[in-house]
Design a protein around this motif. Structure first.
Motif, PDB file in Angstrom:
ATOM      1  N   GLU A   1       8.251   7.568  -8.860  1.00 37.28           N
ATOM      2  CA  GLU A   1       9.105   8.222  -7.733  1.00 37.28           C
ATOM      3  C   GLU A   1      10.309   8.574  -8.062  1.00 37.28           C
ATOM      4  O   GLU A   1      11.391   7.693  -8.195  1.00 37.28           O
ATOM      5  CB  GLU A   1       9.000   7.431  -6.393  1.00 37.28           C
ATOM      6  CG  GLU A   1       7.803   6.882  -5.980  1.00 37.28           C
ATOM      7  CD  GLU A   1       7.725   7.397  -4.287  1.00 37.28           C
ATOM      8  OE1 GLU A   1       8.556   8.412  -4.108  1.00 37.28           O
ATOM      9  OE2 GLU A   1       6.889   6.974  -3.572  1.00 37.28           O
TER      10      GLU A   1
ATOM     11  N   ILE B   1       0.842  -1.033  -0.151  1.00 35.67           N
ATOM     12  CA  ILE B   1       0.028   0.114   0.013  1.00 35.67           C
ATOM     13  C   ILE B   1       0.819   1.267   0.017  1.00 35.67           C
ATOM     14  O   ILE B   1       1.941   1.304   0.727  1.00 35.67           O
ATOM     15  CB  ILE B   1      -0.894   0.134   1.081  1.00 35.67           C
ATOM     16  CG1 ILE B   1      -1.758  -1.306   1.556  1.00 35.67           C
ATOM     17  CG2 ILE B   1      -1.685   1.247   1.455  1.00 35.67           C
ATOM     18  CD1 ILE B   1      -2.720  -1.560   0.405  1.00 35.67           C
ATOM     19  N   GLN B   2       0.681   1.987  -0.944  1.00 37.62           N
ATOM     20  CA  GLN B   2       1.444   3.399  -1.020  1.00 37.62           C
ATOM     21  C   GLN B   2       1.350   4.114   0.488  1.00 37.62           C
ATOM     22  O   GLN B   2       0.241   4.279   0.886  1.00 37.62           O
ATOM     23  CB  GLN B   2       1.069   4.485  -2.124  1.00 37.62           C
ATOM     24  CG  GLN B   2       1.526   5.616  -2.092  1.00 37.62           C
ATOM     25  CD  GLN B   2       3.227   5.589  -2.307  1.00 37.62           C
ATOM     26  OE1 GLN B   2       3.889   5.912  -1.471  1.00 37.62           O
ATOM     27  NE2 GLN B   2       3.619   5.025  -3.225  1.00 37.62           N
TER      28      GLN B   2
ATOM     29  N   THR C   1      10.057   2.972  -8.394  1.00 36.47           N
ATOM     30  CA  THR C   1      11.053   3.752  -7.411  1.00 36.47           C
ATOM     31  C   THR C   1      12.337   3.306  -7.123  1.00 36.47           C
ATOM     32  O   THR C   1      12.698   2.361  -8.051  1.00 36.47           O
ATOM     33  CB  THR C   1      10.134   3.643  -5.762  1.00 36.47           C
ATOM     34  OG1 THR C   1      10.889   4.651  -4.919  1.00 36.47           O
ATOM     35  CG2 THR C   1      10.145   2.162  -5.244  1.00 36.47           C
TER      36      THR C   1
ATOM     37  N   ARG D   1       5.788  -3.581   4.037  1.00 36.79           N
ATOM     38  CA  ARG D   1       6.823  -3.079   3.173  1.00 36.79           C
ATOM     39  C   ARG D   1       6.386  -1.643   2.430  1.00 36.79           C
ATOM     40  O   ARG D   1       7.298  -1.133   2.130  1.00 36.79           O
ATOM     41  CB  ARG D   1       6.867  -4.073   2.103  1.00 36.79           C
ATOM     42  CG  ARG D   1       8.051  -5.231   2.598  1.00 36.79           C
ATOM     43  CD  ARG D   1       8.154  -6.353   1.590  1.00 36.79           C
ATOM     44  NE  ARG D   1       9.198  -6.233   0.770  1.00 36.79           N
ATOM     45  CZ  ARG D   1       9.414  -7.099  -0.067  1.00 36.79           C
ATOM     46  NH1 ARG D   1       8.776  -7.993  -0.524  1.00 36.79           N
ATOM     47  NH2 ARG D   1      10.692  -7.031  -0.829  1.00 36.79           N
TER      48      ARG D   1
ATOM     49  N   ARG E   1      11.255  -1.565  -7.411  1.00 37.40           N
ATOM     50  CA  ARG E   1      12.446  -0.928  -7.069  1.00 37.40           C
ATOM     51  C   ARG E   1      13.489  -1.125  -7.808  1.00 37.40           C
ATOM     52  O   ARG E   1      14.049  -1.984  -7.860  1.00 37.40           O
ATOM     53  CB  ARG E   1      12.535  -0.864  -5.754  1.00 37.40           C
ATOM     54  CG  ARG E   1      13.553  -0.101  -4.999  1.00 37.40           C
ATOM     55  CD  ARG E   1      14.193  -0.253  -3.601  1.00 37.40           C
ATOM     56  NE  ARG E   1      13.122  -0.398  -2.661  1.00 37.40           N
ATOM     57  CZ  ARG E   1      12.187   0.603  -2.212  1.00 37.40           C
ATOM     58  NH1 ARG E   1      12.591   1.821  -2.725  1.00 37.40           N
ATOM     59  NH2 ARG E   1      11.176   0.520  -1.181  1.00 37.40           N
TER      60      ARG E   1
HETATM   61  N1  LIG Z   1       4.517   1.196   1.448  1.00 38.42           N
HETATM   62  C1  LIG Z   1       5.396   1.924   0.655  1.00 38.42           C
HETATM   63  N2  LIG Z   1       5.237   2.900   0.381  1.00 38.42           N
HETATM   64  C2  LIG Z   1       6.221   3.768  -0.238  1.00 38.42           C
HETATM   65  N3  LIG Z   1       6.178   5.064  -0.854  1.00 38.42           N
HETATM   66  C3  LIG Z   1       7.369   5.301  -1.444  1.00 38.42           C
HETATM   67  C4  LIG Z   1       8.470   4.056  -0.902  1.00 38.42           C
HETATM   68  C5  LIG Z   1       9.707   4.083  -1.426  1.00 38.42           C
HETATM   69  O1  LIG Z   1      10.488   3.301  -0.995  1.00 38.42           O
HETATM   70  O2  LIG Z   1      10.153   4.805  -2.406  1.00 38.42           O
HETATM   71  C6  LIG Z   1       7.624   3.302  -0.466  1.00 38.42           C
HETATM   72  C7  LIG Z   1       7.850   1.802   0.205  1.00 38.42           C
HETATM   73  O3  LIG Z   1       8.910   1.485   0.029  1.00 38.42           O
HETATM   74  N4  LIG Z   1       6.767   1.159   0.802  1.00 38.42           N
END
Ligand SMILES: Nc1nc2[nH]cc(C(=O)O)c2c(=O)[nH]1
Ligand code: SF4
Ligand SMILES: [Mg+2]
Length: 235
Positions: A115, A15-16, A86, A235, A30
């Motif tokens: 991101e 979940i964001q 990301t 996470r 990622r």
């Molecule tokens: N749940 C969750 N939300 C996020 N928003 C940005 C993240 C990131 O690591 O860029 C991240 C992340 O790693 N996990």
């Protein structure tokens, strides 16, 4: 190795937890590597020989089409709000990133959420037509030891602000001068809102209240949102 192959750190559904789309169910992709070297970086982005999708090991580097195929097959993708790409800094693998976005959109039609640190304005602007949502960090020295305000100003002058938001990570020692320069960047653009994220989830305090008041007085809507993934231990 194909020229546009890329290195992936990890792939997971979650979940964001940050910013404007907090709460959205996303598939996080990622990318490994980052050229920015911030202080207080909270992310392990080092590349390994392989990464895992569900239980399947996939060798690094991977081709954009193979990655898109593997993800679509493993997750279906129609139950997600979007793919959050990301890092690290995803724009460091620009060729791969662009080809991956095109491939995964063609296969699944899913929205792409990117991101990025906001340091690489030209690369970011070159992706305007294929990225649906940009999450851009305003980096200031008191939080990260680096400053990208000029680059973000350039981005804000030409990007479609309806699909973009900016996050400002705030440390206790933020200065008035820094707040002023952030205000200038926003007031110079069509962007009239900002997402404030406390570094290490420091609690809401007088300094933060002062920053929010300053922003609001200048007609910038400020939203204070700590990283919910850390509270929820997801996470
Ligand atoms: N749940 C969750 N939300 C996020 N928003 C940005 C993240 C990131 O690591 O860029 C991240 C992340 O790693 N996990
Ligand atoms: S841009 Fe992000 S991933 Fe890269 S060093 Fe800075 S905080 Fe870490
Ligand atoms: Mg992170």
């Amino acid at each position: 190795m194909n020229n546009s192959s890329g290195y992936i750190k990890e792939i997971f559904p979650s979940i964001q937890g940050e910013g404007k789309y907090v709460g959205a169910k996303q598939l996080f992709v990622r990318l490994a590597g980052c050229s920015i070297n911030c202080l207080n970086c909270d992310t392990d982005y080092s590349a390994e020989d392989f990464f895992i999708i569900n239980d399947k090991r996939i060798q690094n580097p991977v081709s954009p089409v193979d990655l898109a195929g593997n993800i679509t097959e493993a997750f279906g993708l129609n139950s997600f709000h979007s793919i959050s790409i990301t890092g690290g800094e995803p724009l460091d693998q620009f060729g791969f990133l662009k080809d991956f976005i095109k491939a995964v959109k063609e296969m699944s039609g899913i929205r792409i959420f990117l991101e990025t640190s906001g340091f690489y304005s030209d690369k970011l602007l070159a992706l305007q037509d294929i990225v649906d949502i940009f999450s851009i960090d305003l980096k200031i020295k008191s939080s990260f030891g680096v400053n990208n305000l000029q680059s973000v100003q350039k981005i804000m002058r030409s990007i479609d602000t309806s699909k973009t938001y900016v996050k400002l990570i705030i440390n206790k020692n933020i200065s008035e001068t820094e707040i002023d320069s952030v205000l200038k960047v926003l007031m110079d653009s069509k962007m009239k809102e900002i997402y404030l994220q406390p570094l290490n989830n420091i609690s809401y305090n007088n300094e933060l209240e002062h920053i929010i008041e300053l922003l609001q007085k200048n007609k910038i809507d400020a939203y204070f949102i700590p990283q919910i993934q850390k509270f929820m231990e997801i996470r």
